[in-house]
Design an enzyme around this catalytic site. Structure first.
Site, PDB file in Angstrom:
ATOM      1  N   SER A 233      -1.090 -15.209   5.474  1.00 54.29           N
ATOM      2  CA  SER A 233      -0.016 -15.385   4.492  1.00 54.29           C
ATOM      3  C   SER A 233       0.291 -16.874   4.364  1.00 54.29           C
ATOM      4  O   SER A 233      -0.608 -17.651   4.061  1.00 54.29           O
ATOM      5  CB  SER A 233       1.212 -14.570   4.908  1.00 54.29           C
ATOM      6  OG  SER A 233       2.197 -14.602   3.889  1.00 54.29           O
ATOM      7  N   THR A 234       1.540 -17.291   4.633  1.00 53.82           N
ATOM      8  CA  THR A 234       1.929 -18.692   4.442  1.00 53.82           C
ATOM      9  C   THR A 234       1.009 -19.630   5.225  1.00 53.82           C
ATOM     10  O   THR A 234       0.843 -19.487   6.434  1.00 53.82           O
ATOM     11  CB  THR A 234       3.377 -18.902   4.907  1.00 53.82           C
ATOM     12  OG1 THR A 234       4.212 -17.942   4.281  1.00 53.82           O
ATOM     13  CG2 THR A 234       3.853 -20.306   4.562  1.00 53.82           C
TER      14      THR A 234
ATOM     15  N   HIS B  28      -1.785 -13.135   1.055  1.00 51.41           N
ATOM     16  CA  HIS B  28      -0.632 -12.979   0.174  1.00 51.41           C
ATOM     17  C   HIS B  28      -0.636 -14.113  -0.851  1.00 51.41           C
ATOM     18  O   HIS B  28      -0.643 -15.290  -0.484  1.00 51.41           O
ATOM     19  CB  HIS B  28       0.668 -13.021   0.974  1.00 51.41           C
ATOM     20  CG  HIS B  28       0.783 -11.927   1.990  1.00 51.41           C
ATOM     21  ND1 HIS B  28       1.612 -12.016   3.099  1.00 51.41           N
ATOM     22  CD2 HIS B  28       0.187 -10.705   2.078  1.00 51.41           C
ATOM     23  CE1 HIS B  28       1.517 -10.909   3.810  1.00 51.41           C
ATOM     24  NE2 HIS B  28       0.659 -10.106   3.221  1.00 51.41           N
TER      25      HIS B  28
ATOM     26  N   MET C 236       4.407 -15.615   7.758  1.00 53.18           N
ATOM     27  CA  MET C 236       5.751 -15.191   8.143  1.00 53.18           C
ATOM     28  C   MET C 236       5.797 -13.674   8.263  1.00 53.18           C
ATOM     29  O   MET C 236       5.106 -12.970   7.537  1.00 53.18           O
ATOM     30  CB  MET C 236       6.753 -15.657   7.085  1.00 53.18           C
ATOM     31  CG  MET C 236       8.201 -15.378   7.415  1.00 53.18           C
ATOM     32  SD  MET C 236       8.800 -16.470   8.713  1.00 53.18           S
ATOM     33  CE  MET C 236      10.528 -15.993   8.765  1.00 53.18           C
TER      34      MET C 236
ATOM     35  N   ASP D  74       3.375  -8.490   8.832  1.00 54.76           N
ATOM     36  CA  ASP D  74       2.318  -7.751   8.136  1.00 54.76           C
ATOM     37  C   ASP D  74       0.984  -7.962   8.847  1.00 54.76           C
ATOM     38  O   ASP D  74       0.561  -9.082   9.089  1.00 54.76           O
ATOM     39  CB  ASP D  74       2.215  -8.221   6.676  1.00 54.76           C
ATOM     40  CG  ASP D  74       1.211  -7.400   5.873  1.00 54.76           C
ATOM     41  OD1 ASP D  74       1.019  -6.211   6.197  1.00 54.76           O
ATOM     42  OD2 ASP D  74       0.618  -7.957   4.923  1.00 54.76           O
TER      43      ASP D  74
END
Length: 344
Positions: free
Chosen positions: A164-165, A190, A283, A286
């Protein structure tokens, strides 16, 4: 982790007064965010950053005078702050991420301002305190990764990777160190709608294996990495010894679409050959539960370590619940993976 009692100070950089006002007012409505100032362009932002002392900066990518990319290159050596890009559907966003931005959101379509502000707010909350990784002035070129060779055992291995991030560059760091004949890979990153195809094309240009955005029914095979399209869930489906992907809209899983958990749960349930799960910077949680299920189903599991994560969230939860067998830095995950594959 950013202290819950401390407000996040944000500076908004955009050459459009309408965009600046909309972003500043929208972010300012959140109880944990304080918009401390705005800037009309990159030069203005560089002049004001010392005065405002923001914790997070939001910045347009395309601005007159100095682009968001050049802004990052000047800003980050002196002020290593998390910068969230506000971008149109433009490839330059990936150059800006390479230059050190931690995340990005897509500029809103007409009538979508509330959705945009909600997304940007979540990015600000998750990026506060993120570790900023600046691009090296002169990147060291990597040699062509050594092929794994025509070993039948590797034809029946499937690799899942979620991030993600900070994950766009972290995933690239892993993939560019892998050979063209890597076992079939499935990737969830993401990302806003519209950008996954461009991201897949970028990975395809920079890496040895074929990389493309997944389509429903695509077969999982050696030498191919499939990236889940934004706003769709990607799962693996078994038919005898053959594996394909299901790409459907569906509900959000663990708060995301695409979801790393959705992919990892399907791998744990469907895959009957050897498999590897990799969870990287991001973050939240998930992918952590799905990775644990994969490990219990016999998968070899790797987590990115804290030191190399932009946000040590998803890998931390996975580590804490026992889903990770080995932790490695972003730059070393590929060698850990290849060492495991060479033992099969």
């Amino acid at each position: 982790m950013w202290p819950a009692t401390k407000k996040i100070r944000v500076m908004v950089v955009d050459d459009s007064i309408m965009a600046r006002t909309m972003i500043a007012q929208g972010l300012g409505r959140h109880s944990r965010i304080e918009v401390v100032g705005t800037a009309i362009n990159a030069q203005d932002a560089l002049a004001k950053v010392g005065q405002y002392k923001p914790d997070v900066i939001t910045s347009d990518v395309e601005m007159p005078g100095m682009s968001g990319i050049d802004f990052l290159k000047k800003l980050l050596p002196q002020h290593p702050l998390p910068v969230i890009l506000v971008s149109s559907l433009n490839l330059r966003v990936f150059d800006a991420l390479q230059a050190g931005a931690v995340d990005f959101v897509r500029k809103p379509e007409p009538g979508q301002n509330d959705i945009f502000i909600s997304s940007l707010t979540q990015k600000v909350l998750s990026s506060a305190g993120a570790k900023v990784r600046r691009a090296p002035a002169a990147p060291v070129p990597l040699g062509t990764p050594r092929p794994l060779g025509m070993r039948p055992s590797l034809d029946s291995v499937i690799i899942g990777l979620g991030a993600s991030t900070g994950g766009t560059e972290a995933t690239l760091e892993v993939l560019k160190r892998l050979p063209a004949d890597i076992p079939g890979m499935l990737i969830v990153q993401h990302m806003p709608t519209g950008f996954t195809q461009m991201y897949a094309e970028r990975l395809n240009r920079l890496c040895q294996m074929e990389v493309r955005e997944a389509k429903h029914g695509d077969e999982v095979r050696r030498g191919l990495a499939l990236l889940a399209p934004a706003d769709y869930q990607m799962r693996i489906v078994r038919s005898g010894t053959r594996y394909t992907v299901s790409v459907q809209s569906g509900e959000k899983v663990s708060g995301h679409r695409p979801s790393v958990d959705a992919l990892f749960f399907s791998m744990a349930e469907q895959v009957r050959c050897k498999m590897v799960g990799i969870i990287m910077t991001g973050m939240g949680r998930d992918g952590a539960d799905g990775l644990l299920k994969m490990r219990k189903a016999g998968a070899y599991t790797i987590g990115q370590d804290k030191e190399s994560c932009v946000v040590y969230g998803m890998p931390m939860v996975a580590q804490n619940i026992g889903a990770v067998q080995i932790q490695a830095s972003c730059e070393n995950i590929a060698s850990v993976l290849l060492r495991q594959l060479n033992q099969l």
